[in-house]
Design an enzyme around this catalytic site. Structure first.
Site, PDB file in Angstrom:
ATOM      1  N   CYS A 319       0.809  -1.210   0.000  1.00 11.15           N
ATOM      2  CA  CYS A 319       0.000   0.000   0.000  1.00 11.15           C
ATOM      3  C   CYS A 319       0.847   1.268   0.000  1.00 11.15           C
ATOM      4  O   CYS A 319       0.328   2.362   0.001  1.00 11.15           O
ATOM      5  CB  CYS A 319      -0.919   0.017   1.215  1.00 11.15           C
ATOM      6  SG  CYS A 319      -0.047   0.096   2.782  1.00 11.15           S
ATOM      7  N   GLY A 320       2.154   1.132   0.001  1.00  8.48           N
ATOM      8  CA  GLY A 320       3.012   2.311   0.010  1.00  8.48           C
ATOM      9  C   GLY A 320       3.618   2.569   1.375  1.00  8.48           C
ATOM     10  O   GLY A 320       4.567   3.318   1.509  1.00  8.48           O
TER      11      GLY A 320
END
Length: 446
Positions: A319-320
């Site tokens: 998701c980063g």
């Protein structure tokens, strides 16, 4: 009684053996050679000196065969017991190692934070923190990011765990949004479909980074494991993480270990696991997975980020928050002052008041493409052929939009006292050589 001739003894021993033929191997789990080894110790020619001795030999041999058969019948049961003991020993070792890593973090850092998503591994860590006495005393803060897209069961389960362990989680969400309705009004309910990177930034990365900064985090605990695969396949227990320590207490655990531990200790886990979800994230892109696939390599994350792809077309697996280089997000900057040759540009520089020719990159620290070109821009700046600067644009969108910034990074040549000229090179042309060549061409044109 007169002694019996050796030849007679030999004949009777042979006859005795033939009358007590060992059962075929198909009737016993053990190899025949082990049955032979089970003969009583006195079964040798010198000790059999009478018919009485032969009878005693036969009785002992029959008894030894019964022992072999009994052992064969209970061997499966014994194997099960031994395997249970082996699992227990493994869990005890993993628990001790993980608790020690948590204690090491809390003994060496004043501000330790555990961002908890309440998946199986995170619930294990909550239990370990509780056993170590690090929850109720506040030595480790529990942080929770509400993306406004979570399953309702996740919010309910958080409240359950807070009550069970006696802590209160620090909850963070998209900045400036008190609830989902406010978020939808401000950014739109379909932002995740339209721009997944912007959604990640607003709902995950930014509140995650803000939470760590708000809690003055020096060491971050998380539940990543090697068997997650992909970007996590080689993580150690202790990592450096953008100016803070990162502790992975479950690095060497497996997903199966997590469930073995939860069940062995009767620890309540997320209710959606029993509905077929090996991992739990946003409701919009998390799906059930056949349980037979849960414990395969990287199996836990098979149901995550379903249907989502990165900007480069690759399947989305992170998701980063945990991707390599994303730690810079939590420092909230790239090309850090005092560590970089890249200068800070001002609004005046970009509005026609630059006192020298400059190469300026308008960036956002959370952007993976900005992170990717950090090295090349540093190389240009270190060469010293001309001034190289940065300008953070994600919190001044109206201003940077006024001179053509539509995405990050956007690169400009700013001539002395002049207006910015935008670089039109592709993503593959952000290397140091390409940037230098372009700036020289702009200087000649100017």
């Amino acid at each position: 009684m007169a002694a019996i001739a050796s030849s007679q003894i030999a004949m009777r021993v042979v006859a005795a053996k033939e009358s007590n033929t060992v059962a075929p191997r198909a009737m016993c789990n053990f190899p025949a050679k082990k049955t032979a080894a089970a003969k009583p110790a006195f079964a040798n020619r010198s000790q059999i000196a009478s018919l009485k001795a032969v009878k005693k030999y036969n009785t002992a041999l029959t008894a030894s065969r019964r022992t072999v058969n009994v052992t064969a019948e209970v061997s499966e049961e014994m194997n099960n017991e031994w395997n249970k003991a082996a699992v227990a020993d493994r869990l005890n070792h993993l628990e001790a190692q993980a608790i020690q890593s948590l204690k090491t973090a809390c003994e060496n850092f004043e501000h330790v934070t555990f961002p908890c998503a309440l998946i199986a591994g995170d619930v294990v860590i909550l239990e370990l923190l509780n056993k170590a006495g690090l929850l109720t005393n506040g030595k480790c803060k529990i942080m929770f990011v509400d993306t406004f897209h979570l399953f309702p069961e996740t919010i309910e389960f958080l409240a359950q765990k807070e009550k069970e362990y006696g802590f209160k989680a620090e909850v963070f969400q998209a900045e400036g949004c008190a609830d989902k309705a406010e978020y939808d009004k401000k950014f739109g309910a379909d932002l995740w479909k339209e721009n997944i990177e912007e959604y990640d930034r607003l709902c995950k990365v930014e509140p995650f980074g803000r939470g760590l900064k708000t809690l003055n985090t020096q060491a971050m605990v998380n539940g990543r494991r090697r068997d997650h695969g992909a970007e996590r396949a080689f993580i150690p227990v202790y990592e450096a993480f953008g100016g803070m320590a990162k502790i992975n207490p479950l690095a060497y655990w497996t997903f199966e270990d997590c469930f073995d531990y939860l069940r062995a200790n009767n620890i309540p886990y997320h209710p959606l696991h029993d509905q077929g979800y090996p991992s739990i994230g946003d409701a919009k892109d998390t799906v059930p997975v056949p349980e037979a696939e849960w414990f395969e390599y990287a199996g836990e994350r098979k149901g995550r980020f379903t249907g989502l792809v990165n900007a480069d077309g690759s399947k989305k697996t992170e998701c980063g928050i945990h991707v390599e280089g994303a730690e810079k997000t939590f420092d909230r900057d790239l090309w850090e002052e005092g560590k970089s040759a890249v200068k800070e540009a001002s609004e005046g520089d970009l509005s026609g008041s630059a006192e020298e020719d400059m190469l300026v990159t308008v960036y956002a620290p959370w952007c993976q493409f900005c992170q990717a070109m950090e090295g090349s821009l540093e190389e240009v700046a270190t060469a010293g052929d001309f001034s190289v600067a940065k300008f953070r644009g994600d919190d001044k969108r109206d201003f940077v939009g006024s001179f053509g910034v539509e995405s990050f990074p956007s690169i400009f040549f700013v001539p002395k006292g002049g207006k910015p000229v935008k670089y039109q090179g592709s993503e593959d042309e952000r290397d140091a050589a390409s940037l230098k060549k372009w700036v020289e061409s702009q200087k000649v044109a100017a």
